[in-house]
Design a protein around this motif. Structure first.
Motif, PDB file in Angstrom:
ATOM      1  N   PRO A  16      -1.438  -1.321 -20.953  1.00 22.45           N
ATOM      2  CA  PRO A  16      -0.041  -1.086 -21.325  1.00 22.45           C
ATOM      3  C   PRO A  16       0.126  -1.077 -22.838  1.00 22.45           C
ATOM      4  O   PRO A  16      -0.402  -1.936 -23.542  1.00 22.45           O
ATOM      5  CB  PRO A  16       0.686  -2.281 -20.697  1.00 22.45           C
ATOM      6  N   SER A  44       4.018   0.644 -17.215  1.00 21.12           N
ATOM      7  CA  SER A  44       3.877   0.285 -15.805  1.00 21.12           C
ATOM      8  C   SER A  44       5.170   0.600 -15.069  1.00 21.12           C
ATOM      9  O   SER A  44       6.263   0.421 -15.616  1.00 21.12           O
ATOM     10  CB  SER A  44       3.563  -1.209 -15.644  1.00 21.12           C
ATOM     11  N   GLY A  48       4.058  -1.987 -10.810  1.00 20.73           N
ATOM     12  CA  GLY A  48       2.962  -2.421 -11.664  1.00 20.73           C
ATOM     13  C   GLY A  48       1.855  -1.410 -11.835  1.00 20.73           C
ATOM     14  O   GLY A  48       0.823  -1.733 -12.425  1.00 20.73           O
ATOM     15  N   GLU A  49       2.046  -0.178 -11.357  1.00 21.17           N
ATOM     16  CA  GLU A  49       1.024   0.858 -11.502  1.00 21.17           C
ATOM     17  C   GLU A  49       1.142   1.518 -12.878  1.00 21.17           C
ATOM     18  O   GLU A  49       2.241   1.701 -13.400  1.00 21.17           O
ATOM     19  CB  GLU A  49       1.175   1.904 -10.408  1.00 21.17           C
ATOM     20  N   PRO A  50       0.010   1.888 -13.503  1.00 23.52           N
ATOM     21  CA  PRO A  50       0.068   2.505 -14.831  1.00 23.52           C
ATOM     22  C   PRO A  50       0.701   3.894 -14.785  1.00 23.52           C
ATOM     23  O   PRO A  50       0.440   4.680 -13.871  1.00 23.52           O
ATOM     24  CB  PRO A  50      -1.401   2.572 -15.254  1.00 23.52           C
ATOM     25  N   PRO A 373      -2.592  -3.737 -15.715  1.00 24.38           N
ATOM     26  CA  PRO A 373      -1.186  -3.493 -15.440  1.00 24.38           C
ATOM     27  C   PRO A 373      -0.749  -4.020 -14.075  1.00 24.38           C
ATOM     28  O   PRO A 373       0.347  -4.513 -13.913  1.00 24.38           O
ATOM     29  CB  PRO A 373      -1.059  -1.971 -15.512  1.00 24.38           C
ATOM     30  N   THR A 374      -1.630  -3.943 -13.055  1.00 25.59           N
ATOM     31  CA  THR A 374      -1.230  -4.398 -11.735  1.00 25.59           C
ATOM     32  C   THR A 374      -1.175  -5.908 -11.642  1.00 25.59           C
ATOM     33  O   THR A 374      -0.579  -6.465 -10.745  1.00 25.59           O
ATOM     34  CB  THR A 374      -2.194  -3.850 -10.658  1.00 25.59           C
ATOM     35  N   ARG A 377       2.777  -8.427 -12.735  1.00 25.02           N
ATOM     36  CA  ARG A 377       3.898  -8.212 -11.838  1.00 25.02           C
ATOM     37  C   ARG A 377       4.540  -9.537 -11.530  1.00 25.02           C
ATOM     38  O   ARG A 377       3.928 -10.571 -11.598  1.00 25.02           O
ATOM     39  CB  ARG A 377       3.456  -7.544 -10.547  1.00 25.02           C
TER      40      ARG A 377
END
Length: 377
Positions: A16, A44, A48-50, A373-374, A377
């Protein structure tokens, strides 16, 4: 312009705030903007996905100083769901209001403006209007990416002090960025935020606006949130005509939406109160629930007492909640409407932001460099 905003996929190992594309540009309508860069960076989404996000960074000068130039991430209000309405594009054509940006440049600050998730880069739309977590993450990651621009980094000895500023759904993004700060980007030197006409409860906004002059915003909210929660069957409440309307509306600007859609949302739905559908109740509750962490930096909230777009009770309720939670928060009301408040508040907001920047830096946690990134969250 088309080539810069060409579609791309961000690999899962990109971090990120990482820069993906950068292009020097000129904002001719801002005479003090001596340097500007369009960028695409990694952020994200709500899960939380890029994702790739575009934006623009504007600097008043490049001269080095003994202290870093402050950075203002300015998140404007709703521009639309698609088309050529990304702020980074409108700034180059002269269609973007400039008062707030110019006021920040006059202070010698660097200004970064996000386009928002799915707005700007071709083929990713529609924009996830009212999806608060994504807006907060996009805001924080733009602060990261701005400081990675080589010319910005060279003119700044160390990390820049940062303030956030947003209005309406942009204020919503700034508020959620402040709430997510310690979890998502604790290494950022965030000093404070200013947020006007904050949308705190999209469900209440839909219920209050679905028959008024701003009812197109309810359609935009349905489209934006259904895109943010695309793993849920949120469009099942629409009729066949409604599905056709959505396919058309998701490419429009805010002005086009308000001009072309003047019928209540239920006109396109299988039930008169689609927001009371079980899945929609889940999404709206999730989007109205405050994040677990209260902002750790000072907050200035403001609102117009005659606001017919976002009722003043929305921002006032947030002020009361923040005071209860011990946040260093101030509040100001303006005796005018939604649009005049946005302009009349400029000098006062800039004064508050300047005050935040003049305070000592708060303690910060280390950069979570080993987290993906995931994980955030």
């Amino acid at each position: 312009m088309t080539e810069f905003y060409a579609p791309l996929v961000v690999a899962g190992d990109r971090r990120p705030g990482e820069l993906v594309r950068i292009e020097r540009t000129a904002v001719r309508h801002l005479p003090d903007a001596t340097n500007a860069w369009r960028i695409v960076y990694v952020s994200s989404d709500s899960r939380g996905e890029p994702i790739p996000v575009s934006g623009i960074v504007i600097a008043a000068g490049t001269a080095a100083s003994s202290t870093p130039h402050p950075l203002v991430v300015y998140y404007p209000s709703f521009h639309g769901l698609g088309g050529q309405c990304a702020p980074s594009q409108q700034l180059l054509t002269g269609d973007e209001p400039l008062d707030h940006i110019q006021a920040a440049l006059d202070r010698g600050w660097t200004v970064a403006v996000p386009d928002g998730e799915n707005l700007g880069i071709t083929g990713l739309g529609p924009h996830t209007f009212l999806a608060a977590r994504a807006a907060g993450q996009v805001t924080l990651d733009l602060a990261r990416a701005s400081q990675a621009i080589p010319e910005v980094a060279q003119s700044n000895p160390g990390q820049a002090p940062i303030v956030l500023w947003g209005y309406a759904d942009g204020g919503r993004g700034a508020v959620w960025a402040a709430e997510l700060h310690q979890e998502y980007a604790p290494e950022l030197d965030l000093r404070g935020i200013a947020a006007g006409a904050v949308v705190t409860d999209p469900g209440a906004l839909v219920r209050s606006a679905h028959r008024g002059p701003w009812l197109a915003l309810t359609l935009a909210g349905m489209i934006g949130l259904s895109r943010a929660y695309h793993h849920l069957p949120l469009r099942h409440v629409l009729t066949e005509d409604g599905l056709h309307v959505v396919r058309h509306a998701e490419n429009l600007s805010a002005a086009q939406l308000l001009e072309q859609y003047r019928q209540p949302l239920e006109r396109w739905c299988q039930r008169p109160d689609p927001w009371n559908d079980a899945i929609w109740r889940y999404v709206l509750t999730r989007e109205s629930r405050a994040h677990a962490a209260a902002p750790s930096v000072p907050v200035h909230l403001y609102h117009g007492t005659h606001d017919r777009v976002v009722p003043v009770e929305s921002g006032g309720g947030l002020f009361t909640e923040y005071r209860r939670r011990g946040v260093d928060v101030t509040w100001r009301e303006y005796d005018t409407n939604h649009f005049r408040t946005a302009t009349d508040s400029t000098s006062d907001v800039v004064a508050h932001l300047s005050g935040f920047l003049g305070r000592p830096a708060p303690s910060r946690r280390a950069n979570p460099a080993d987290r993906s990134p995931t994980d955030l969250r």
